[in-house]
Design an enzyme around this catalytic site. Structure first.
Site, PDB file in Angstrom:
ATOM      1  CG  HIS A  62      -1.865  -1.160   1.242  1.00 22.60           C
ATOM      2  ND1 HIS A  62      -3.098  -1.108   0.647  1.00 22.60           N
ATOM      3  CD2 HIS A  62      -1.743  -2.423   1.738  1.00 22.60           C
ATOM      4  CE1 HIS A  62      -3.716  -2.283   0.787  1.00 22.60           C
ATOM      5  NE2 HIS A  62      -2.905  -3.101   1.448  1.00 22.60           N
ATOM      6  NE  ARG A  64      -1.712   3.130   3.801  1.00 20.01           N
ATOM      7  CZ  ARG A  64      -2.586   2.157   4.008  1.00 20.01           C
ATOM      8  NH1 ARG A  64      -3.524   1.882   3.113  1.00 20.01           N
ATOM      9  NH2 ARG A  64      -2.523   1.415   5.097  1.00 20.01           N
ATOM     10  CG  ASN A  94      -6.417   0.161  -0.128  1.00 26.11           C
ATOM     11  OD1 ASN A  94      -5.325   0.228  -0.687  1.00 26.11           O
ATOM     12  ND2 ASN A  94      -6.549  -0.223   1.129  1.00 26.11           N
ATOM     13  CG  ASP A 152      -5.712  -5.721  -0.445  1.00 23.24           C
ATOM     14  OD1 ASP A 152      -6.093  -6.730   0.162  1.00 23.24           O
ATOM     15  OD2 ASP A 152      -4.845  -4.955   0.004  1.00 23.24           O
ATOM     16  CG  HIS A 179      -9.005  -8.479   1.536  1.00 19.69           C
ATOM     17  ND1 HIS A 179      -8.084  -7.856   2.344  1.00 19.69           N
ATOM     18  CD2 HIS A 179     -10.080  -8.710   2.316  1.00 19.69           C
ATOM     19  CE1 HIS A 179      -8.585  -7.711   3.562  1.00 19.69           C
ATOM     20  NE2 HIS A 179      -9.807  -8.226   3.574  1.00 19.69           N
ATOM     21  CG  HIS A 232      -3.723 -10.690   2.898  1.00 19.00           C
ATOM     22  ND1 HIS A 232      -4.978 -11.224   2.830  1.00 19.00           N
ATOM     23  CD2 HIS A 232      -3.865  -9.370   2.619  1.00 19.00           C
ATOM     24  CE1 HIS A 232      -5.842 -10.262   2.526  1.00 19.00           C
ATOM     25  NE2 HIS A 232      -5.175  -9.130   2.396  1.00 19.00           N
ATOM     26  CG  ASP A 306      -1.469  -6.379   3.575  1.00 21.99           C
ATOM     27  OD1 ASP A 306      -1.653  -5.337   2.910  1.00 21.99           O
ATOM     28  OD2 ASP A 306      -2.345  -6.894   4.297  1.00 21.99           O
ATOM     29  CG  HIS A 310      -2.284   2.793   9.194  1.00 22.33           C
ATOM     30  ND1 HIS A 310      -3.309   3.248   8.404  1.00 22.33           N
ATOM     31  CD2 HIS A 310      -2.339   1.433   9.135  1.00 22.33           C
ATOM     32  CE1 HIS A 310      -3.976   2.211   7.891  1.00 22.33           C
ATOM     33  NE2 HIS A 310      -3.402   1.098   8.313  1.00 22.33           N
ATOM     34  N   GLY A 325      -3.462  -2.988   9.782  1.00 24.89           N
ATOM     35  CA  GLY A 325      -2.295  -2.985   8.904  1.00 24.89           C
ATOM     36  C   GLY A 325      -0.995  -2.703   9.623  1.00 24.89           C
TER      37      GLY A 325
HETATM   38 ZN   LIG Z   1      -5.912  -7.216   2.053  1.00 20.12          ZN
END
Ligand SMILES: [Zn+2]
Length: 429
Positions: A62, A64, A94, A152, A179, A232, A306, A310, A325
């Site tokens: 991710h 972001r 995402n 995901d 996912h 995952h 993954d 954050h 996460g």
């Molecule tokens: Zn996921």
């Protein structure tokens, strides 16, 4: 630029190499592999004692950006990837706006080209806005460079929706990455349902909430003929479903994370460390052992992180309110080296399959191998150096690594992407 990488222990099962040889790079390609190569003006790096492998790729990350730059940016998280020895990552859709059309794919690619420290292979959402209601603009995304489809962060809740997405999207030849999470069953589950959720007084996220969708997605892949990749995977029974699908001859693959292999639900103690709040949750010791067994026997195809950055303030909230996460891309190679290779469970050849060859094959991107003519995407690491995760901070913008404080062995020292240095002696270029 030309480089002569001397005296490293080169491991590449695709090229049939496992021994000390020299590797010569010119511009973006490997031009020569062999013993005692001459420099002929190339910059010489003495890599005695190091291991040199085809560049590692983390196919579940991710970044972001766009939209959540307070957590991480394409610049900061690819920087973390390079520090961890990665030459490429597959970014998850995402973002905000969701990466569900060609324009957003193009945005991710252009920022990555300008500011990135490794290759970025963007995935696109399967459904518009990750809502599970309308098929995304799959063709448009592929035309702009999307390598895979995934919602995901969420499972596609309707089996009919998944079927329509696969029936339509399979014409583009890309893999569908799942996912697996049945939202009706999982609800507000926080940690694995069982003894630990009871002890902690937190809502349970049952293994069945994942396994039901793994079973369903395999069934829909059988129905549609689409390529399916389970993301995952975290439970022993889920892995058993993938094992059976492979035995049946379906095009089904799966990935596992270091945290689902080397941490368990028991790690979550009375401090309620929110770095250990992940989705799917840390499971039982039996599940973790089953995932490791799957890595050894080939049921697990790829190791991914993954990586989910954050901001500190987001993770500083109560366990129920903190987002799911953990980060991990800077520690992944070391964790695999420490827990799987140094313990004799797998060798470096298998590690290369899991972290370099299979991710590229599943994503359908250019293969990389240590032989003349190949793209010069190369990871070099010191297999013996010992260090503590997080002790010197992180290149990632975020600090939510669930392995912080863990002593590990092995660390990337030099990374080349298309013949260009991105990491030199452990320092970002
Ligand atoms: Zn996921």
């Amino acid at each position: 630029m030309a480089f002569l990488l001397k005296s490293a222990h080169v491991v590449d099962p695709a090229a049939g190499i496992d021994g000390v040889v020299d590797v010569k790079i010119e511009n973006d390609r490997i031009v020569e592999v062999g013993e005692d190569l001459s420099a002929d003006g190339a910059e010489v790096l003495d890599l005695s004692g190091k291991v040199l492998v085809p560049g590692l790729v983390d196919m579940h990350v991710h970044l972001r950006e766009p939209g959540y730059e307070h957590k991480g940016t394409i610049e900061s998280e690819t920087r973390a990837a390079a520090k961890g020895g990665m030459t490429g990552v597959c970014s998850m859709p995402n973002t905000d706006p969701v990466t569900d059309n060609g324009v957003t794919i193009e945005y991710v690619k252009s920022v990555a080209e300008r500011e990135g420290h490794c290759r970025v292979f963007p995935s696109g959402a399967m459904t518009r806005g990750l809502k599970g209601e309308i098929i995304s603009e799959m063709g448009d995304m592929v035309a702009h460079g999307a390598v895979a489809f995934t919602d995901d962060g969420r499972g596609v809740q309707g089996a009919g929706m998944l079927r329509r997405a696969m029936d339509y999207g399979k014409m583009f030849g890309k893999v569908f990455m799942s996912h697996c999470q049945d939202e009706d069953l999982v609800g507000d589950g926080q940690v694995n349902e069982g003894v630990v959720s009871t002890r902690l007084g937190l809502l349970g996220w049952p293994a069945e909430g994942e396994e039901i969708q793994i079973a369903r997605d395999i069934a829909v892949a059988r129905l549609t003929g689409a390529k399916l990749h389970i993301q995952h995977i975290s439970t022993a029974r889920g892995l058993e479903l993938v094992r059976a699908a492979k035995a049946e001859g379906l095009e089904v693959t799966c990935e596992a994370t270091p945290h689902h292999m080397f941490l368990t639900e028991d790690a979550i103690g009375e401090t309620y460390d929110t770095s250990l709040k992940v989705n799917p949750p840390l499971r039982t010791a039996e599940d973790a052992a089953a995932i490791v067994a799957g890595v050894i026997d080939g049921t697990v195809d790829a190791i991914v992180t993954d990586h989910a950055p954050h901001a500190d303030w987001e993770k500083a909230r109560e366990f129920e309110l903190a987002p799911f996460g953990m980060t991990g891309i800077e520690a992944s190679l070391a964790l695999v080296n420490t827990n799987l290779v140094k313990t004799g469970k797998i060798d470096y050849g298998r590690m290369v399959e899991l972290m370099s060859i299979a991710p590229r094959r599943i994503l359908g991107v250019d293969a990389v191998s240590i032989q003349p003519g190949s793209l010069a995407d190369i990871t070099v690491f010191d297999p013996e150096v010992t260090w503590t995760v997080g002790a010197d901070g992180y290149e990632s913008k975020a600090n939510n690594c669930g392995f912080a404080g863990t002593e590990v062995t092995g660390r990337a020292t030099d990374v080349f992407v298309g013949g260009k240095r991105t990491l030199t002696d452990g320092v970002i270029c």
